[in-house]
Write a protein that holds these residues in place. Structure first.
Motif, PDB file in Angstrom:
ATOM      1  N   ALA A 138      -5.407 -14.026  -8.780  1.00  9.74           N
ATOM      2  CA  ALA A 138      -6.915 -14.332  -9.615  1.00  9.74           C
ATOM      3  C   ALA A 138      -7.897 -15.946  -8.850  1.00  9.74           C
ATOM      4  CB  ALA A 138      -5.571 -15.528 -11.097  1.00  9.74           C
ATOM      5  N   ASP A 139      -8.958 -15.842  -9.450  1.00 11.46           N
ATOM      6  CA  ASP A 139      -9.381 -16.800  -9.260  1.00 11.46           C
ATOM      7  C   ASP A 139     -10.387 -17.699 -10.268  1.00 11.46           C
ATOM      8  OD1 ASP A 139     -10.662 -18.965  -7.406  1.00 11.46           O
ATOM      9  OD2 ASP A 139     -10.525 -17.174  -5.569  1.00 11.46           O
ATOM     10  N   ALA A 140     -11.138 -18.561 -10.102  1.00  4.44           N
ATOM     11  CA  ALA A 140     -12.032 -19.427 -10.645  1.00  4.44           C
ATOM     12  C   ALA A 140     -13.014 -19.447 -10.663  1.00  4.44           C
ATOM     13  CB  ALA A 140     -11.432 -20.309 -10.949  1.00  4.44           C
ATOM     14  N   ILE A 141     -13.799 -19.129 -10.602  1.00  3.38           N
ATOM     15  CA  ILE A 141     -15.482 -19.321 -11.179  1.00  3.38           C
ATOM     16  C   ILE A 141     -16.624 -20.720 -11.700  1.00  3.38           C
ATOM     17  CG2 ILE A 141     -16.549 -17.545 -10.450  1.00  3.38           C
ATOM     18  CD1 ILE A 141     -17.969 -17.201 -12.393  1.00  3.38           C
ATOM     19  N   HIS A 142     -16.429 -21.191 -11.865  1.00  7.02           N
ATOM     20  CA  HIS A 142     -17.364 -23.587 -12.510  1.00  7.02           C
ATOM     21  C   HIS A 142     -18.139 -23.801 -11.234  1.00  7.02           C
ATOM     22  CE1 HIS A 142     -14.241 -25.451 -10.457  1.00  7.02           C
ATOM     23  NE2 HIS A 142     -13.192 -24.962 -10.851  1.00  7.02           N
ATOM     24  N   GLY A 143     -18.618 -24.837 -12.245  1.00  5.33           N
ATOM     25  CA  GLY A 143     -19.415 -25.227 -11.540  1.00  5.33           C
ATOM     26  C   GLY A 143     -19.725 -25.815 -10.367  1.00  5.33           C
ATOM     27  N   ASP A 144     -18.041 -26.462 -10.208  1.00  5.98           N
ATOM     28  CA  ASP A 144     -17.881 -27.210  -9.023  1.00  5.98           C
ATOM     29  C   ASP A 144     -17.699 -26.873  -7.891  1.00  5.98           C
ATOM     30  OD1 ASP A 144     -17.625 -29.794 -10.533  1.00  5.98           O
ATOM     31  OD2 ASP A 144     -15.391 -29.788 -10.574  1.00  5.98           O
ATOM     32  N   LYS A 145     -17.700 -25.176  -7.416  1.00  5.07           N
ATOM     33  CA  LYS A 145     -17.564 -24.234  -6.045  1.00  5.07           C
ATOM     34  C   LYS A 145     -19.074 -24.047  -5.993  1.00  5.07           C
ATOM     35  CE  LYS A 145     -12.653 -22.058  -7.706  1.00  5.07           C
ATOM     36  NZ  LYS A 145     -11.992 -21.145  -7.451  1.00  5.07           N
ATOM     37  N   SER A 146     -19.351 -24.187  -4.509  1.00 12.55           N
ATOM     38  CA  SER A 146     -20.269 -23.948  -4.358  1.00 12.55           C
ATOM     39  C   SER A 146     -20.708 -22.737  -4.473  1.00 12.55           C
ATOM     40  CB  SER A 146     -20.231 -23.807  -2.499  1.00 12.55           C
ATOM     41  OG  SER A 146     -19.231 -23.182  -1.922  1.00 12.55           O
ATOM     42  N   GLN A 147     -22.111 -22.238  -4.396  1.00 11.43           N
ATOM     43  CA  GLN A 147     -22.888 -20.836  -5.212  1.00 11.43           C
ATOM     44  C   GLN A 147     -22.237 -19.340  -3.895  1.00 11.43           C
ATOM     45  OE1 GLN A 147     -24.332 -20.611  -7.150  1.00 11.43           O
ATOM     46  NE2 GLN A 147     -25.529 -18.183  -7.404  1.00 11.43           N
ATOM     47  N   SER A 148     -22.182 -19.888  -3.068  1.00 10.24           N
ATOM     48  CA  SER A 148     -21.627 -18.766  -1.975  1.00 10.24           C
ATOM     49  C   SER A 148     -20.217 -19.010  -2.817  1.00 10.24           C
ATOM     50  CB  SER A 148     -21.426 -19.269  -0.234  1.00 10.24           C
ATOM     51  OG  SER A 148     -20.689 -20.741  -0.088  1.00 10.24           O
ATOM     52  N   THR A 149     -19.968 -19.718  -2.581  1.00  8.23           N
ATOM     53  CA  THR A 149     -18.518 -19.109  -3.154  1.00  8.23           C
ATOM     54  C   THR A 149     -18.063 -18.721  -4.296  1.00  8.23           C
ATOM     55  OG1 THR A 149     -17.200 -21.486  -1.785  1.00  8.23           O
ATOM     56  CG2 THR A 149     -15.732 -20.359  -3.650  1.00  8.23           C
ATOM     57  N   ARG A 150     -19.190 -19.003  -5.391  1.00 10.70           N
ATOM     58  CA  ARG A 150     -19.050 -18.469  -6.677  1.00 10.70           C
ATOM     59  C   ARG A 150     -19.405 -16.475  -6.434  1.00 10.70           C
ATOM     60  NH1 ARG A 150     -21.635 -23.175 -10.165  1.00 10.70           N
ATOM     61  NH2 ARG A 150     -22.250 -21.400 -11.893  1.00 10.70           N
ATOM     62  N   LEU A 151     -20.344 -16.804  -5.659  1.00  7.17           N
ATOM     63  CA  LEU A 151     -20.978 -15.273  -5.493  1.00  7.17           C
ATOM     64  C   LEU A 151     -19.996 -14.265  -4.509  1.00  7.17           C
ATOM     65  CD1 LEU A 151     -24.177 -15.816  -4.704  1.00  7.17           C
ATOM     66  CD2 LEU A 151     -23.710 -15.175  -6.103  1.00  7.17           C
ATOM     67  N   LYS A 152     -19.265 -14.845  -4.111  1.00  7.38           N
ATOM     68  CA  LYS A 152     -18.005 -13.674  -3.189  1.00  7.38           C
ATOM     69  C   LYS A 152     -16.652 -13.957  -4.010  1.00  7.38           C
ATOM     70  CE  LYS A 152     -14.447 -13.965   1.002  1.00  7.38           C
ATOM     71  NZ  LYS A 152     -13.854 -13.153   0.005  1.00  7.38           N
ATOM     72  N   ILE A 153     -16.671 -14.901  -5.073  1.00  3.97           N
ATOM     73  CA  ILE A 153     -15.409 -14.865  -6.516  1.00  3.97           C
ATOM     74  C   ILE A 153     -16.031 -13.269  -7.087  1.00  3.97           C
ATOM     75  CG2 ILE A 153     -14.245 -15.560  -8.435  1.00  3.97           C
ATOM     76  CD1 ILE A 153     -14.504 -18.097  -6.343  1.00  3.97           C
ATOM     77  N   LEU A 154     -16.978 -13.217  -7.083  1.00  3.90           N
ATOM     78  CA  LEU A 154     -17.575 -12.869  -8.784  1.00  3.90           C
ATOM     79  C   LEU A 154     -17.894 -11.423  -7.344  1.00  3.90           C
ATOM     80  CD1 LEU A 154     -18.371 -12.794 -11.384  1.00  3.90           C
ATOM     81  CD2 LEU A 154     -20.774 -12.980 -10.093  1.00  3.90           C
ATOM     82  N   ASP A 155     -18.359 -10.793  -6.992  1.00  3.39           N
ATOM     83  CA  ASP A 155     -18.469 -10.006  -5.994  1.00  3.39           C
ATOM     84  C   ASP A 155     -16.555  -9.034  -6.058  1.00  3.39           C
ATOM     85  OD1 ASP A 155     -20.771  -9.568  -5.632  1.00  3.39           O
ATOM     86  OD2 ASP A 155     -20.840 -10.282  -3.519  1.00  3.39           O
ATOM     87  N   ASP A 156     -15.323  -9.929  -5.391  1.00  4.28           N
ATOM     88  CA  ASP A 156     -14.636  -9.719  -4.942  1.00  4.28           C
ATOM     89  C   ASP A 156     -13.602  -9.238  -6.554  1.00  4.28           C
ATOM     90  OD1 ASP A 156     -14.650 -10.302  -2.262  1.00  4.28           O
ATOM     91  OD2 ASP A 156     -12.947 -12.691  -2.682  1.00  4.28           O
ATOM     92  N   PHE A 157     -14.442  -9.908  -7.464  1.00  2.00           N
ATOM     93  CA  PHE A 157     -13.744  -8.878  -8.847  1.00  2.00           C
ATOM     94  C   PHE A 157     -14.219  -8.086  -9.227  1.00  2.00           C
ATOM     95  CE2 PHE A 157     -14.238  -9.597 -14.107  1.00  2.00           C
ATOM     96  CZ  PHE A 157     -12.992  -9.502 -14.208  1.00  2.00           C
ATOM     97  N   LYS A 158     -15.726  -8.083  -8.674  1.00  6.65           N
ATOM     98  CA  LYS A 158     -16.376  -6.664  -9.465  1.00  6.65           C
ATOM     99  C   LYS A 158     -15.955  -5.811  -8.930  1.00  6.65           C
ATOM    100  CE  LYS A 158     -20.348  -8.636 -10.655  1.00  6.65           C
ATOM    101  NZ  LYS A 158     -22.307  -8.488 -10.627  1.00  6.65           N
ATOM    102  N   ASN A 159     -15.114  -5.811  -7.472  1.00  5.12           N
ATOM    103  CA  ASN A 159     -14.642  -4.701  -6.088  1.00  5.12           C
ATOM    104  C   ASN A 159     -12.839  -4.240  -6.499  1.00  5.12           C
ATOM    105  OD1 ASN A 159     -17.626  -4.304  -5.128  1.00  5.12           O
ATOM    106  ND2 ASN A 159     -16.940  -6.084  -3.545  1.00  5.12           N
ATOM    107  N   LYS A 160     -12.900  -5.084  -7.529  1.00  2.50           N
ATOM    108  CA  LYS A 160     -11.374  -5.102  -7.937  1.00  2.50           C
ATOM    109  C   LYS A 160     -10.352  -5.532  -7.242  1.00  2.50           C
ATOM    110  CE  LYS A 160     -11.983  -1.360 -11.570  1.00  2.50           C
ATOM    111  NZ  LYS A 160     -13.286  -1.810 -11.244  1.00  2.50           N
ATOM    112  N   GLN A 161     -10.532  -6.950  -5.920  1.00  4.48           N
ATOM    113  CA  GLN A 161      -9.657  -7.151  -5.089  1.00  4.48           C
ATOM    114  C   GLN A 161      -8.928  -8.405  -5.412  1.00  4.48           C
ATOM    115  OE1 GLN A 161     -11.873  -8.393  -2.340  1.00  4.48           O
ATOM    116  NE2 GLN A 161     -13.221  -6.392  -1.278  1.00  4.48           N
ATOM    117  N   ILE A 162      -9.727  -8.809  -7.141  1.00  3.43           N
ATOM    118  CA  ILE A 162      -9.355 -10.407  -8.131  1.00  3.43           C
ATOM    119  C   ILE A 162      -8.811  -9.827  -9.306  1.00  3.43           C
ATOM    120  CG2 ILE A 162      -9.609 -12.104  -9.704  1.00  3.43           C
ATOM    121  CD1 ILE A 162     -11.483 -13.155  -6.962  1.00  3.43           C
TER     122      ILE A 162
END
Length: 425
Positions: A272-296
């Motif tokens: 599990a991981d979270a995306i919100h405004g306190d995280k950097s743009q690069s971190t948010r994009l990586k987390i979102l990609d990981d979720f789309k790729n079913k790594q999260i």
């Protein structure tokens, strides 16, 4: 309505075909002809209804007629304003996909990253500029953005702009653009602030609305758990294990709440991981990609950050916290059940959220099924405990009062007696 029925350039039509679009969605069917005619438009449609393509297709069709083979100098001809970085990136990706057989160049700018690459791209020339309001104004003030050749202005997610306090920035940007522009405003809901903005800056706008904010898709199954606030984490674990949930988008009301849920899930061994405004743009994009790729397996998000999430096959949404604005519930669960797929939306309603939930059911005109097989239901208060406490307290106070009154009475009699005796002497 089939896309072949719209008067579109062959290059644009070919890109639409490549994306597998055949039948226009209701918002596309209503908006595209209006925009091709060059009229101002206010569109009200939920997330996931294809509204980005509804404005991108006619805009690309218009710019392609001007740009042609690409020999013309690149100038900003369309500006699209979006409230979040994720949403801005998503819009830019849509424009790039739909303009793949044209010479149109799309670029996206947003805050939280180095300005220099954005400045370099603007100097090289851009046809479509997608931007968050703050970064747009920063670069405009530095003279890197020119609006002289601009024809279309799109304000996307206008209701969220209002909620996030961007409306004043949007007003400033509108005033920096040519008066003869074509203005498009899209919003999931139509609060008074958005209506006022439309009345002030749009000229004879056509209003189109589909899937009003009170409706939820029929292919989304909705269920509610009545749970004590302190038991929500235990219930979450129970639900994930029993239903074997994966690919879950979970909503919390705050950034801190999102981090707390992620910490709990990770300790329990979940990805599990979270995306919100306190995280950097690069971190948010990586987390979102990981979720789309079913790594999260479980993505925890706040409402603002979630506006940029575009996942076609998302089977599960969990409302860990219930939103205090009923329309937000409709937007949240609209993330699942897209493209003809079925979806499941689960809501954890704490006792303190009962009023919020009642407002949601009133809005959607539906009584959501309450899950009976719930190991952590609301604990009914013991009515006798409260009554006993009051009786005991009253009894003590009454007794004490009586004793005090008796004592005072004796004291007064004694004093009176003494006074009388003094008088006789």
């Amino acid at each position: 309505m089939n896309f072949t029925e719209f008067p579109l350039n062959n290059n644009v039509a070919e890109a639409i075909n490549d994306l597998g679009y055949t039948i226009a969605t209701p918002i596309q069917e209503k908006a595209i002809p209006v925009l091709i005619d060059g009229k101002d438009l206010v569109g009200c449609a939920q997330t996931g209804t294809g509204k980005t393509a509804a404005f991108a297709i006619p805009i690309i069709n218009h710019i392609h007629r001007i740009v042609g083979s690409g020999k013309k100098r690149k100038q900003i001809r369309t500006i699209v304003l979006a409230p979040t970085r994720e949403l801005a990136i998503q819009i830019a990706e849509n424009f790039e996909a739909l303009s793949k057989y044209t010479q149109i160049k799309t670029y996206v700018i947003y805050g939280g990253v180095n300005m220099q690459p954005q400045i370099n791209a603007l100097k090289e020339g851009v046809d479509v500029l997608v931007a968050t309001p703050g970064r747009f104004l920063d670069l405009y003030k530095q003279n890197f953005i020119k609006t002289d050749a601009m024809h279309q202005l799109v304000i996307d997610e206008a209701d969220l702009m209002l909620d996030m306090g961007f409306i004043n920035d949007v007003r400033k940007i509108i005033k920096l653009t040519p008066e003869n522009r074509q203005t498009l405003m899209f919003s999931a809901t139509m609060p008074m602030g958005v209506r006022e903005l439309a009345d002030e800056f749009l000229s004879n706008a056509i209003y189109v609305a589909v899937n009003d904010s009170a409706s939820t898709a029929q292919n989304i199954s909705q269920k509610v758990y009545l749970v004590e606030k302190e038991d929500k984490k235990k219930l979450l674990k129970h639900v994930i294990e029993n239903l074997q949930l994966k690919n879950v988008l979970l909503f919390t009301r705050t950034k801190q709440g999102a981090d707390n849920v992620v910490e709990f899930l990770q300790k329990e061994g979940y990805k599990a991981d979270a995306i919100h405004g306190d995280k950097s743009q690069s971190t948010r994009l990586k987390i979102l990609d990981d979720f789309k790729n079913k790594q999260i397996d479980i993505l925890v998000a706040t409402d603002v950050a979630s506006r940029g999430i575009d996942i076609q096959q998302l089977p599960f949404v969990i409302n860990y916290d219930i939103p205090n604005i009923p329309e937000i519930y409709v937007h949240r669960i609209g993330r699942t059940g897209r493209a003809g797929e079925t979806g499941l939306a689960l809501s954890f309603v704490g006792r303190d959220e009962k009023t919020y939930w009642q407002e949601i059911e009133k809005l959607i005109r539906l009584q959501v099924k309450t899950v009976k097989d719930n190991p952590y239901p609301w604990r009914e208060p013991n009515p006798n405990a409260k009554k006993d406490f009051r009786t005991k307290k009253t009894g003590v106070n009454t007794t004490t009062t009586k004793k005090k009154n008796t004592s005072n009475s004796k004291s007064r009699k004694s004093d009176t007696s003494k006074k009388n005796k003094k008088r006789w002497y």
